[in-house]
Design a protein around this motif. Structure first.
Motif, mmCIF file in Angstrom:
data_model
loop_
_atom_site.group_PDB
_atom_site.id
_atom_site.type_symbol
_atom_site.label_atom_id
_atom_site.label_comp_id
_atom_site.label_asym_id
_atom_site.label_seq_id
_atom_site.Cartn_x
_atom_site.Cartn_y
_atom_site.Cartn_z
ATOM 1 N N ALA A 31 0.845 -1.198 0.000
ATOM 2 C CA ALA A 31 0.000 0.000 0.000
ATOM 3 C C ALA A 31 0.878 1.245 0.000
ATOM 4 O O ALA A 31 0.828 2.063 -0.912
ATOM 5 C CB ALA A 31 -0.926 -0.025 1.196
ATOM 6 N N CYS A 32 1.734 1.362 1.037
ATOM 7 C CA CYS A 32 2.526 2.601 1.136
ATOM 8 C C CYS A 32 3.841 2.512 0.372
ATOM 9 O O CYS A 32 4.305 3.502 -0.179
ATOM 10 C CB CYS A 32 2.772 2.942 2.606
ATOM 11 S SG CYS A 32 3.963 1.841 3.404
ATOM 12 N N GLY A 33 4.476 1.355 0.375
ATOM 13 C CA GLY A 33 5.750 1.188 -0.329
ATOM 14 C C GLY A 33 6.960 1.718 0.409
ATOM 15 O O GLY A 33 8.085 1.614 -0.071
ATOM 16 N N ALA A 35 5.557 2.085 6.126
ATOM 17 C CA ALA A 35 4.667 2.722 7.106
ATOM 18 C C ALA A 35 3.452 1.876 7.491
ATOM 19 O O ALA A 35 2.973 1.957 8.614
ATOM 20 C CB ALA A 35 4.195 4.067 6.565
ATOM 21 N N GLN A 49 2.921 -1.689 7.186
ATOM 22 C CA GLN A 49 3.186 -3.089 7.567
ATOM 23 C C GLN A 49 2.383 -4.097 6.737
ATOM 24 O O GLN A 49 2.348 -5.287 7.059
ATOM 25 C CB GLN A 49 2.897 -3.337 9.065
ATOM 26 C CG GLN A 49 3.657 -2.416 10.005
ATOM 27 C CD GLN A 49 5.159 -2.664 9.983
ATOM 28 O OE1 GLN A 49 5.601 -3.767 10.260
ATOM 29 N NE2 GLN A 49 5.936 -1.666 9.615
ATOM 30 N N GLY A 50 1.738 -3.626 5.677
ATOM 31 C CA GLY A 50 0.886 -4.509 4.879
ATOM 32 C C GLY A 50 1.661 -5.544 4.072
ATOM 33 O O GLY A 50 1.082 -6.514 3.590
ATOM 34 N N CYS A 51 2.949 -5.352 3.917
ATOM 35 C CA CYS A 51 3.739 -6.253 3.066
ATOM 36 C C CYS A 51 4.594 -7.207 3.890
ATOM 37 O O CYS A 51 5.492 -7.840 3.339
ATOM 38 C CB CYS A 51 4.636 -5.416 2.162
ATOM 39 S SG CYS A 51 5.807 -4.444 3.122
ATOM 40 N N THR A 107 9.538 -6.237 6.450
ATOM 41 C CA THR A 107 8.701 -5.551 5.462
ATOM 42 C C THR A 107 9.380 -5.647 4.093
ATOM 43 O O THR A 107 10.545 -5.278 3.935
ATOM 44 C CB THR A 107 8.456 -4.076 5.849
ATOM 45 O OG1 THR A 107 9.681 -3.506 6.269
ATOM 46 C CG2 THR A 107 7.431 -3.969 6.958
ATOM 47 N N CYS A 141 8.720 -4.064 1.362
ATOM 48 C CA CYS A 141 8.923 -2.831 0.588
ATOM 49 C C CYS A 141 10.203 -2.099 0.937
ATOM 50 O O CYS A 141 10.874 -1.594 0.050
ATOM 51 C CB CYS A 141 7.728 -1.896 0.719
ATOM 52 S SG CYS A 141 7.515 -1.220 2.372
#
Ligand code: FES
Length: 257
Positions: free
Chosen positions: A216-218, A221, A223-225, A236, A238
């Protein structure tokens, strides 16, 4: 240094069914990057596809152009396929880390599965520039999924319709029996990376993998990855990746993108 830029499309061509290669004209500012790094791209057209950014490996990079290789499989990539040289996109570039060249090794094996070929042409350009011996090993499901690759690239396909029949790790194992001083750099689907990491461990060959994840953020920030590391902590993809030493990853987890 990461730049946020608007880049005009130079060309955007279908190179294989549903696979496109897009060249983006870079503004005057000097943009550099390492093989394995990626861009976060946002469309500028006023559609729902323009809300979110999407990550794409840098396929090739010269002083004035950046190339992406992408597969049409969702709203954003469908919209990208319709872009023409009149259009522009917004990019954050470069993001993440890149492959570290293991100079203590004599031969550099670039193992790509399907769209995992995208960063490997940049890596091959780089290795050629610094005078290091390398070879691309490419695996795909069948000849319908064959991608344009440099001459000398070895090919394996699941159904044997192009190259040798079997997974790309068959080609890798054949290379290991020929050369005992190689380093491996891999990119592709999770099962292929897991098999590559396992083979490299067995032959005691250093291996770096480039992982895919939802982003999402890349920039570390949201933690979605996150992905589980071998020590039970989370990494993470990204900003600590996307390239990791294969030994750092917990390969027992299932990971789908
Ligand atoms: Fe947000 Fe990685 S995409 S932390």
């Amino acid at each position: 240094m990461t730049h946020s830029i608007t880049a005009q499309v130079g060309s955007n061509r279908e190179v294989s069914p549903q696979i496109y290669r897009m060249a983006l004209k870079l503004p005057q500012r000097k943009i550099t990057g390492q093989p394995g790094q990626f861009v976060h791209l946002r469309l500028l057209q006023g559609t729902t596809a323009s809300i979110l950014r999407r990550p794409f490996s840098i396929h090739r990079l010269t002083s004035g152009r950046l190339w992406l290789l992408y597969q049409v499989k969702g709203t954003v990539t469908r919209a990208m396929a319709s872009l023409t040289p009149r259009d522009s996109v917004e990019l954050m570039v470069p993001l993440g880390n890149g492959y570290r060249i293991n100079r203590s090794r004599q031969e550099h094996l670039l193992v790509a599965g399907g769209m995992g070929l995208a960063p490997m042409l940049f890596m091959a350009d780089h290795l050629k520039k610094v005078g290091l011996k390398h070879r691309i090993l490419f695996g795909c499901r069948s000849s319908s999924y064959l991608l344009p690759a440099p001459t000398g690239c070895r090919v394996a396909s699941d159904d044997g319709s192009c190259g040798v029949r079997g997974p790309v790790t068959c080609l890798l194992e054949a290379e290991f029996s020929r050369c005992n001083n190689a380093a491996v750099y891999a990119c592709g689907p999770w099962p292929m990376l897991r098999a590559t990491a396992s083979l490299c461990r067995r032959y005691k060959v250093p291996c770096q993998v480039s992982l895919e994840s939802f982003m999402a953020c890349g920039v570390g920030a949201c933690q979605g990855c996150a992905i589980r590391a071998a020590d039970g902590e989370y990494l993470t993809v990204c900003n600590q990746g996307p390239v990791f030493d294969a030994e750092l990853i917990d390969w027992t987890q299932e990971h789908t993108v």
